[in-house]
Design a protein around this motif. Structure first.
Motif, PDB file in Angstrom:
ATOM      1  N   UNK A 137       0.794  -1.161  -0.049  1.00  0.00           N
ATOM      2  CA  UNK A 137       0.059  -0.025   0.068  1.00  0.00           C
ATOM      3  C   UNK A 137       0.744   1.160   0.058  1.00  0.00           C
ATOM      4  N   UNK A 138       0.148   2.317  -0.413  1.00  0.00           N
ATOM      5  CA  UNK A 138       0.970   3.551  -0.687  1.00  0.00           C
ATOM      6  C   UNK A 138      -0.069   4.246   0.544  1.00  0.00           C
ATOM      7  N   UNK A 139       0.224   4.780   1.524  1.00  0.00           N
ATOM      8  CA  UNK A 139      -0.685   5.347   2.623  1.00  0.00           C
ATOM      9  C   UNK A 139      -0.306   6.872   2.872  1.00  0.00           C
ATOM     10  N   UNK A 140      -0.536   7.349   1.581  1.00  0.00           N
ATOM     11  CA  UNK A 140      -0.192   8.883   1.617  1.00  0.00           C
ATOM     12  C   UNK A 140       1.286   9.140   1.508  1.00  0.00           C
ATOM     13  N   UNK A 141       2.310   8.143   1.364  1.00  0.00           N
ATOM     14  CA  UNK A 141       3.483   8.571   1.696  1.00  0.00           C
ATOM     15  C   UNK A 141       4.379   9.200   0.633  1.00  0.00           C
ATOM     16  N   UNK A 142       3.697   9.341  -0.560  1.00  0.00           N
ATOM     17  CA  UNK A 142       4.444  10.220  -1.560  1.00  0.00           C
ATOM     18  C   UNK A 142       3.849  11.476  -1.823  1.00  0.00           C
ATOM     19  N   UNK A 143       2.352  11.632  -1.939  1.00  0.00           N
ATOM     20  CA  UNK A 143       1.625  12.546  -1.882  1.00  0.00           C
ATOM     21  C   UNK A 143       0.367  12.576  -1.044  1.00  0.00           C
ATOM     22  N   UNK A 144       0.368  13.748  -0.293  1.00  0.00           N
ATOM     23  CA  UNK A 144      -0.957  13.911   0.359  1.00  0.00           C
ATOM     24  C   UNK A 144      -2.174  13.353  -0.235  1.00  0.00           C
TER      25      UNK A 144
END
Length: 133
Positions: free
Chosen positions: A62-69
């Motif tokens: 998962x990408x949990x808002x790690x790169x972009x809000x």
């Protein structure tokens, strides 16, 4: 148009990193600069490795808002027969439209697609090896 993001803070990047051989993964994690794109971004190789172990166990990243809000993602690796990553596929959305649980519900379809891609890639590799001999 898509954006390029660092592997340590994207769903597809973490899906692939998780399935690298241990020595190669450790080397890559130590060489990485950990820039805090958001408050959710991994800051150390140790915190990332904990999540990568979970990804290896579950098969989901998962990408949990790690790169972009507000941007979230679910991803699965595309693995060869030796279980090394060939790539990964994902579905990305926004927290304004979906939750991580919503995206997790897409995991069976993503896994099925990743398996089909891996089988096609395997067939292509075998076909090209036959032509080379």
């Amino acid at each position: 148009a898509g954006k390029i993001g660092p592997g340590y803070c994207t769903g597809v990047g973490k899906a692939m990193l998780a399935h690298l051989p241990d020595d190669k993964r450790a080397r890559m994690l130590q060489q990485q600069s950990y820039f805090a794109h958001t408050e959710h971004t991994h800051q150390t190789p140790e915190s990332l490795e904990i999540e990568l172990a979970e990804i290896r166990q579950s098969g989901l990243s998962f990408d949990r808002e790690e790169h972009e809000p507000t941007i979230i993602c679910v991803a699965v690796p595309i693995l060869d027969k030796a279980h090394h990553p060939l790539g990964a596929i994902s579905v990305t959305s926004s927290t304004l439209r979906h939750s991580l649980d919503d995206l997790a519900g897409l995991a069976p379809a993503l896994t099925q697609a990743a398996t089909a891609i891996a089988q096609d890639a395997s067939g292509l590799l075998m076909s090209s090896e036959t032509h080379l001999t």
